[in-house]
Motif scaffolding. Structure first.
Motif, PDB file in Angstrom:
ATOM      1  N   ASN A   1       8.449  -0.918  -1.217  1.00  0.00           N
ATOM      2  CA  ASN A   1       7.065  -0.667  -1.610  1.00  0.00           C
ATOM      3  C   ASN A   1       6.740  -1.562  -2.809  1.00  0.00           C
ATOM      4  O   ASN A   1       6.897  -1.175  -3.958  1.00  0.00           O
ATOM      5  CB  ASN A   1       6.887   0.808  -1.963  1.00  0.00           C
ATOM      6  CG  ASN A   1       5.454   1.200  -2.250  1.00  0.00           C
ATOM      7  OD1 ASN A   1       5.223   2.162  -2.959  1.00  0.00           O
ATOM      8  ND2 ASN A   1       4.497   0.499  -1.711  1.00  0.00           N
ATOM      9  N   LEU A   2       6.335  -2.792  -2.513  1.00  0.00           N
ATOM     10  CA  LEU A   2       5.976  -3.741  -3.552  1.00  0.00           C
ATOM     11  C   LEU A   2       5.020  -4.775  -2.993  1.00  0.00           C
ATOM     12  O   LEU A   2       4.787  -4.833  -1.795  1.00  0.00           O
ATOM     13  CB  LEU A   2       7.224  -4.410  -4.149  1.00  0.00           C
ATOM     14  CG  LEU A   2       8.211  -5.084  -3.198  1.00  0.00           C
ATOM     15  CD1 LEU A   2       7.865  -6.540  -3.003  1.00  0.00           C
ATOM     16  CD2 LEU A   2       9.602  -4.967  -3.754  1.00  0.00           C
ATOM     17  N   ALA A   3       4.463  -5.562  -3.885  1.00  0.00           N
ATOM     18  CA  ALA A   3       3.541  -6.625  -3.498  1.00  0.00           C
ATOM     19  C   ALA A   3       4.138  -7.974  -3.877  1.00  0.00           C
ATOM     20  O   ALA A   3       4.959  -8.069  -4.786  1.00  0.00           O
ATOM     21  CB  ALA A   3       2.197  -6.437  -4.190  1.00  0.00           C
ATOM     22  N   ILE A   4       3.700  -9.000  -3.188  1.00  0.00           N
ATOM     23  CA  ILE A   4       4.141 -10.358  -3.476  1.00  0.00           C
ATOM     24  C   ILE A   4       2.913 -11.157  -3.898  1.00  0.00           C
ATOM     25  O   ILE A   4       1.864 -11.091  -3.252  1.00  0.00           O
ATOM     26  CB  ILE A   4       4.808 -10.990  -2.234  1.00  0.00           C
ATOM     27  CG1 ILE A   4       6.080 -10.225  -1.893  1.00  0.00           C
ATOM     28  CG2 ILE A   4       5.087 -12.462  -2.472  1.00  0.00           C
ATOM     29  CD1 ILE A   4       6.771 -10.703  -0.648  1.00  0.00           C
TER      30      ILE A   4
ATOM     31  N   TYR B   1      -5.998  -3.073  -4.756  1.00  0.00           N
ATOM     32  CA  TYR B   1      -7.029  -2.345  -4.033  1.00  0.00           C
ATOM     33  C   TYR B   1      -6.449  -1.915  -2.684  1.00  0.00           C
ATOM     34  O   TYR B   1      -6.306  -2.731  -1.779  1.00  0.00           O
ATOM     35  CB  TYR B   1      -8.261  -3.219  -3.833  1.00  0.00           C
ATOM     36  CG  TYR B   1      -8.893  -3.620  -5.139  1.00  0.00           C
ATOM     37  CD1 TYR B   1      -9.769  -2.753  -5.781  1.00  0.00           C
ATOM     38  CD2 TYR B   1      -8.598  -4.838  -5.740  1.00  0.00           C
ATOM     39  CE1 TYR B   1     -10.345  -3.091  -6.992  1.00  0.00           C
ATOM     40  CE2 TYR B   1      -9.167  -5.193  -6.950  1.00  0.00           C
ATOM     41  CZ  TYR B   1     -10.038  -4.319  -7.572  1.00  0.00           C
ATOM     42  OH  TYR B   1     -10.597  -4.653  -8.775  1.00  0.00           O
ATOM     43  N   PRO B   2      -6.094  -0.637  -2.553  1.00  0.00           N
ATOM     44  CA  PRO B   2      -5.448  -0.187  -1.306  1.00  0.00           C
ATOM     45  C   PRO B   2      -6.425  -0.132  -0.144  1.00  0.00           C
ATOM     46  O   PRO B   2      -7.637  -0.041  -0.320  1.00  0.00           O
ATOM     47  CB  PRO B   2      -4.944   1.210  -1.659  1.00  0.00           C
ATOM     48  CG  PRO B   2      -5.835   1.664  -2.752  1.00  0.00           C
ATOM     49  CD  PRO B   2      -6.228   0.435  -3.523  1.00  0.00           C
ATOM     50  N   SER B   3      -5.848  -0.174   1.031  1.00  0.00           N
ATOM     51  CA  SER B   3      -6.620  -0.045   2.264  1.00  0.00           C
ATOM     52  C   SER B   3      -7.156   1.371   2.391  1.00  0.00           C
ATOM     53  O   SER B   3      -6.525   2.330   1.967  1.00  0.00           O
ATOM     54  CB  SER B   3      -5.696  -0.351   3.442  1.00  0.00           C
ATOM     55  OG  SER B   3      -6.267   0.096   4.639  1.00  0.00           O
TER      56      SER B   3
ATOM     57  N   ASP C   1       0.845  -1.198   0.000  1.00  0.00           N
ATOM     58  CA  ASP C   1       0.000   0.000   0.000  1.00  0.00           C
ATOM     59  C   ASP C   1       0.874   1.240   0.000  1.00  0.00           C
ATOM     60  O   ASP C   1       1.626   1.484   0.945  1.00  0.00           O
ATOM     61  CB  ASP C   1      -0.926  -0.019   1.212  1.00  0.00           C
ATOM     62  CG  ASP C   1      -1.962   1.077   1.158  1.00  0.00           C
ATOM     63  OD1 ASP C   1      -1.575   2.269   1.153  1.00  0.00           O
ATOM     64  OD2 ASP C   1      -3.163   0.755   1.131  1.00  0.00           O
ATOM     65  N   ASN C   2       0.792   2.028  -1.068  1.00  0.00           N
ATOM     66  CA  ASN C   2       1.652   3.194  -1.213  1.00  0.00           C
ATOM     67  C   ASN C   2       1.423   4.226  -0.110  1.00  0.00           C
ATOM     68  O   ASN C   2       2.364   4.868   0.353  1.00  0.00           O
ATOM     69  CB  ASN C   2       1.459   3.827  -2.594  1.00  0.00           C
ATOM     70  CG  ASN C   2       2.532   4.853  -2.884  1.00  0.00           C
ATOM     71  OD1 ASN C   2       3.712   4.578  -2.736  1.00  0.00           O
ATOM     72  ND2 ASN C   2       2.125   6.044  -3.273  1.00  0.00           N
ATOM     73  N   ILE C   3       0.188   4.409   0.334  1.00  0.00           N
ATOM     74  CA  ILE C   3      -0.094   5.384   1.399  1.00  0.00           C
ATOM     75  C   ILE C   3       0.580   4.951   2.691  1.00  0.00           C
ATOM     76  O   ILE C   3       1.246   5.754   3.359  1.00  0.00           O
ATOM     77  CB  ILE C   3      -1.603   5.571   1.588  1.00  0.00           C
ATOM     78  CG1 ILE C   3      -2.206   6.232   0.344  1.00  0.00           C
ATOM     79  CG2 ILE C   3      -1.898   6.412   2.833  1.00  0.00           C
ATOM     80  CD1 ILE C   3      -3.722   6.267   0.327  1.00  0.00           C
TER      81      ILE C   3
END
Length: 96
Positions: free
Chosen positions: A71-74, A84-86, A51-53
């Motif tokens: 700042n990455l996803a797995i 889909y950010p929080s 989540d970038n925020i």
């Protein structure tokens, strides 16, 4: 299992002086990675937050404590997808 039980088990397994690698995946505010870096000061702690925020709001604090933020996803595949950010850290302040 409570947090103190988990910490006790980690301390039984690893010395505070051991040079270990710790991954904090889904770091959110990076507090777990920071706590583990304090507990194991010789460790390499890598914290991953998609989540970038959350990343923008908290990663500088992680760096101050020696945690390496990313700042990455797995995922279980290579490529791009919709993220889909929080809403937790936004103006909406959604209560989980």
């Amino acid at each position: 299992m409570g947090q103190s039980t988990t910490i006790q088990k980690l301390l039984e397994k690893f010395s505070k002086l051991d040079k270990i690698t710790i991954l904090d995946i889904g770091a959110c505010d990076f507090s777990e990675g920071i706590n583990l870096k304090r507990l194991f000061p010789n460790s390499n702690v890598y914290a991953i937050e998609a989540d970038n925020i959350n990343f923008q709001n908290h990663s500088r604090n992680a760096v101050r404590f020696g945690v390496k933020p990313f700042n990455l996803a797995i995922a279980d595949f290579d490529g791009k997808t919709t993220f889909y950010p929080s809403l937790f850290e936004t103006k909406k302040k959604v209560d989980w």
